[in-house]
Design an enzyme around this catalytic site. Sequence first.
Site, mmCIF file in Angstrom:
data_model
loop_
_atom_site.group_PDB
_atom_site.id
_atom_site.type_symbol
_atom_site.label_atom_id
_atom_site.label_comp_id
_atom_site.label_asym_id
_atom_site.label_seq_id
_atom_site.Cartn_x
_atom_site.Cartn_y
_atom_site.Cartn_z
ATOM 1 C CG HIS A 66 -80.956 72.991 -4.257
ATOM 2 N ND1 HIS A 66 -79.395 73.301 -4.279
ATOM 3 C CD2 HIS A 66 -81.132 72.696 -3.060
ATOM 4 C CE1 HIS A 66 -78.908 72.994 -2.996
ATOM 5 N NE2 HIS A 66 -80.097 72.889 -2.175
ATOM 6 N NE ARG A 99 -79.857 77.695 -0.181
ATOM 7 C CZ ARG A 99 -80.208 76.418 0.363
ATOM 8 N NH1 ARG A 99 -80.566 76.393 1.512
ATOM 9 N NH2 ARG A 99 -80.249 75.377 -0.164
ATOM 10 N NE ARG A 130 -79.575 69.604 5.308
ATOM 11 C CZ ARG A 130 -80.050 68.714 6.189
ATOM 12 N NH1 ARG A 130 -79.470 67.438 6.164
ATOM 13 N NH2 ARG A 130 -80.646 69.016 7.079
ATOM 14 C CB THR A 131 -76.805 73.984 0.997
ATOM 15 O OG1 THR A 131 -77.724 72.948 0.658
ATOM 16 C CG2 THR A 131 -76.256 74.245 -0.466
ATOM 17 C CE LYS A 149 -75.700 98.852 7.694
ATOM 18 N NZ LYS A 149 -74.294 99.005 7.169
HETATM 19 N N1 ASP Z 1 -82.477 71.881 1.288
HETATM 20 C C1 ASP Z 1 -83.181 72.099 0.293
HETATM 21 C C2 ASP Z 1 -83.430 73.284 -0.307
HETATM 22 O O1 ASP Z 1 -82.716 74.266 0.004
HETATM 23 C C3 ASP Z 1 -84.354 71.221 0.597
HETATM 24 C C4 ASP Z 1 -85.294 72.070 1.399
HETATM 25 O O2 ASP Z 1 -85.153 73.091 2.073
HETATM 26 O O3 ASP Z 1 -86.540 71.254 1.797
HETATM 27 O O4 ASP Z 1 -84.137 73.588 -1.145
#
Ligand code: ASP
Length: 318
Positions: free
Chosen positions: A136, A108, A58-59, A86
Amino acid sequence: MIFRAKHLLGIEPLHPTEITALLDLADSYAEHNRRGVAHRDVLAGLTQINMFFENSTRTQASFELAGKRLGADVMNMGMQASSIKKGETLIDTALTLNAMRPDLLVVRHPHSGAVDLLAQKVNCAVLNAGDGRHEHPTQALLDALTIRRAKGRLHRLSIAICGDIAHSRVARSNIMLLGKMENRIRLIAPPTLMPSGVADFGVEVFENMEEGLKDVDVVMMLRLQKERMDGGFIPSEREYFHRYGLDAAKLAHAKPDAIVMHPGPMNRGVEIDGTIADDINRSVIQEQVEMGVAVRMAAMDLLAQNLRASRSPQEVMV
Ligand code: ASP
């Protein structure tokens, strides 16, 4: 109201007025999104690169959609397939990307602090999409917007954050944001999943769900972060659900109009009962996803304004 930040690396450096400014803008984007209004000029001519070194559904989708709705040129770097495999260092990857002159970099990374490090090496605005157990920020902001819309305010609420707090960047960012906005925060977890130094957070701590949930306005459930666990943190998932999984009986201890939240992805039957997650009268989990797009549009809009202003120096007002 001035939103000063050059990057969005965490909630920690943000002033409450910056949080409110961002939420106000996100709120208007949420309404525009519902009406199908396009804003393709806001990020027109800017390049957004999404670099996800850790899985995300989702992110990543939400940042991509937000960028496209605002007219950015959006590129997703498949980091699994990149030179990282690599043996290229994070800094080399950053410098390579920097040479491509992106304007917005969404990152991320599984290591806490990696996104801050990267931000020091590039000339664009960096947005932290989750770094290890650290922060986050857009998740906490979308949670805040969801709460504010459901409850009509974001202060003096009683909010329970439950489950795997120790491994959760979502919990850390939320504790900071909700604390800055003067809410009462309760953390509910077994001792093995409670972070050390919790006494410094200005929160109330509970081991028992029934006691911790008593009369709260908001119940925020967290995913068991199995990928960050290297030992036996819980006896079994069945036992965990029995003691800490949110079901109707435990939820009955919260206020009758308490809302239920979860950042996703959910482990149904482990930290939350599926029927509670799907109960449209209590669960705002789908609204959280919807607000995610609006919050990311607002964050990138504000950072792009600051970026443009730094290229032609002047202060940015929102
Ligand atoms: N989607 C959130 C995160 O990336 C929560 C999770 O993964 O539990 O931290």
